[in-house]
Motif scaffolding. Sequence first.
Motif, short mmCIF file in Angstrom:
data_model
loop_
_atom_site.label_atom_id
_atom_site.label_comp_id
_atom_site.label_asym_id
_atom_site.label_seq_id
_atom_site.Cartn_x
_atom_site.Cartn_y
_atom_site.Cartn_z
N UNK A 119 42.01 -4.38 -47.95
CA UNK A 119 43.09 -5.21 -47.44
C UNK A 119 42.89 -6.67 -47.80
N UNK A 120 41.64 -7.13 -47.69
CA UNK A 120 41.35 -8.55 -47.90
C UNK A 120 41.29 -8.91 -49.38
N UNK A 121 40.57 -8.12 -50.14
CA UNK A 121 40.35 -8.44 -51.55
C UNK A 121 40.47 -7.17 -52.40
N UNK A 122 41.69 -6.63 -52.52
CA UNK A 122 41.84 -5.38 -53.26
C UNK A 122 41.53 -5.55 -54.75
N UNK A 123 40.91 -4.52 -55.30
CA UNK A 123 40.63 -4.53 -56.72
C UNK A 123 39.41 -5.33 -57.14
N UNK A 124 38.71 -5.94 -56.18
CA UNK A 124 37.53 -6.72 -56.55
C UNK A 124 36.38 -5.77 -56.85
N UNK A 125 35.47 -6.23 -57.70
CA UNK A 125 34.33 -5.39 -58.06
C UNK A 125 33.06 -6.20 -57.90
N UNK A 126 32.12 -5.67 -57.14
CA UNK A 126 30.78 -6.24 -57.03
C UNK A 126 29.82 -5.11 -56.67
N UNK A 127 28.56 -5.43 -56.63
CA UNK A 127 27.54 -4.38 -56.41
C UNK A 127 27.74 -3.68 -55.07
N UNK A 128 28.03 -4.43 -54.02
CA UNK A 128 28.18 -3.82 -52.69
C UNK A 128 29.42 -2.94 -52.62
N UNK A 129 30.54 -3.41 -53.15
CA UNK A 129 31.76 -2.60 -53.08
C UNK A 129 31.63 -1.34 -53.92
N UNK A 130 30.88 -1.42 -55.02
CA UNK A 130 30.63 -0.24 -55.85
C UNK A 130 29.84 0.81 -55.07
N UNK A 131 28.84 0.37 -54.32
CA UNK A 131 28.06 1.32 -53.50
C UNK A 131 28.89 1.89 -52.36
N UNK A 132 29.71 1.05 -51.74
CA UNK A 132 30.59 1.54 -50.68
C UNK A 132 31.53 2.61 -51.23
N UNK A 133 32.05 2.38 -52.42
CA UNK A 133 32.93 3.35 -53.06
C UNK A 133 32.16 4.66 -53.30
N UNK A 134 30.95 4.58 -53.82
CA UNK A 134 30.16 5.78 -54.11
C UNK A 134 29.89 6.60 -52.85
N UNK A 135 29.55 5.92 -51.76
CA UNK A 135 29.20 6.62 -50.53
C UNK A 135 30.42 7.22 -49.85
N UNK A 136 31.53 6.49 -49.85
CA UNK A 136 32.70 6.92 -49.06
C UNK A 136 33.68 7.82 -49.81
N UNK A 137 33.72 7.73 -51.12
CA UNK A 137 34.76 8.45 -51.87
C UNK A 137 34.74 9.96 -51.65
N UNK A 138 33.57 10.63 -51.59
CA UNK A 138 33.62 12.08 -51.32
C UNK A 138 34.32 12.43 -50.01
N UNK A 139 34.09 11.64 -48.96
CA UNK A 139 34.75 11.90 -47.68
C UNK A 139 36.24 11.60 -47.76
N UNK A 140 36.59 10.48 -48.39
CA UNK A 140 37.99 10.08 -48.46
C UNK A 140 38.82 11.02 -49.32
N UNK A 141 38.23 11.51 -50.41
CA UNK A 141 38.96 12.44 -51.28
C UNK A 141 39.33 13.71 -50.53
N UNK A 142 38.37 14.23 -49.75
CA UNK A 142 38.67 15.46 -49.00
C UNK A 142 39.75 15.22 -47.95
N UNK A 143 39.80 14.03 -47.37
CA UNK A 143 40.83 13.73 -46.38
C UNK A 143 42.18 13.46 -47.05
N UNK A 144 42.18 12.94 -48.26
CA UNK A 144 43.44 12.70 -48.97
C UNK A 144 44.14 14.01 -49.31
N UNK A 145 43.39 15.08 -49.40
CA UNK A 145 44.00 16.39 -49.62
C UNK A 145 44.79 16.84 -48.39
N UNK A 146 44.32 16.40 -47.21
CA UNK A 146 44.98 16.77 -45.96
C UNK A 146 46.15 15.82 -45.67
#
Length: 191
Positions: free
Chosen positions: A127-154
């Motif tokens: 919401x604050x800074x969409x599309x930004x890329x840095x080391x922390x956001x990359x790790x957040x994406x790696x950790x959360x994406x498997x959970x979010x993908x499964x929920x996006x199917x629902x």
Amino acid sequence: MGSTYVSDPIIFLMDTVFSFYILAVVLRFLLQWVGGDFYNPISQFLVKITHPPLRVLRRYIPAVGKIDTSSIVFVIALQMFSDLITLTLKGIPFSFAALILLSISQLISLVINVFVFAVFVRALLSWINPGSFNAASNLLYSITEPLLVSCRRVIPDIGGIDLSPLLVLVGLQLAKMLIIPPLQELITLVG
């Protein structure tokens, strides 16, 4: 009064050091499990501080598929040692079974909290800074994406708004409410 005057700061310092190191091992395990980017500077830091003991353990404890069992054994041993010292310094009697259950419940709670924090921060960043890329956001994406993908199917996007983080947060909170209290009950029973 004298014993708590000395033991409380010792417990605080010991708990702080152990908590940070346990968090580092858990994060490394999760990143390895989800296939995170290990060229990321934060990942490199986690690898460097956790590699020496894990290198030794991997000689004796092989991985099972994508699960690094040596990391699991190591983090449980660390948590048990930390809890052992804390309970001993506080003078709380305990059994070995209670110590194991306490350590496992704390680690499950930590893993759930890591996911909650990661999903929450990732949603805020989108919401604050969409599309930004840095080391922390990359790790957040790696950790959360498997959970979010499964929920996006629902729940697909509704009007361009992704509700999967909300569903994941609710699911994680429910998991915590359903898993931790029975473990705490067992701790009191075997304690």
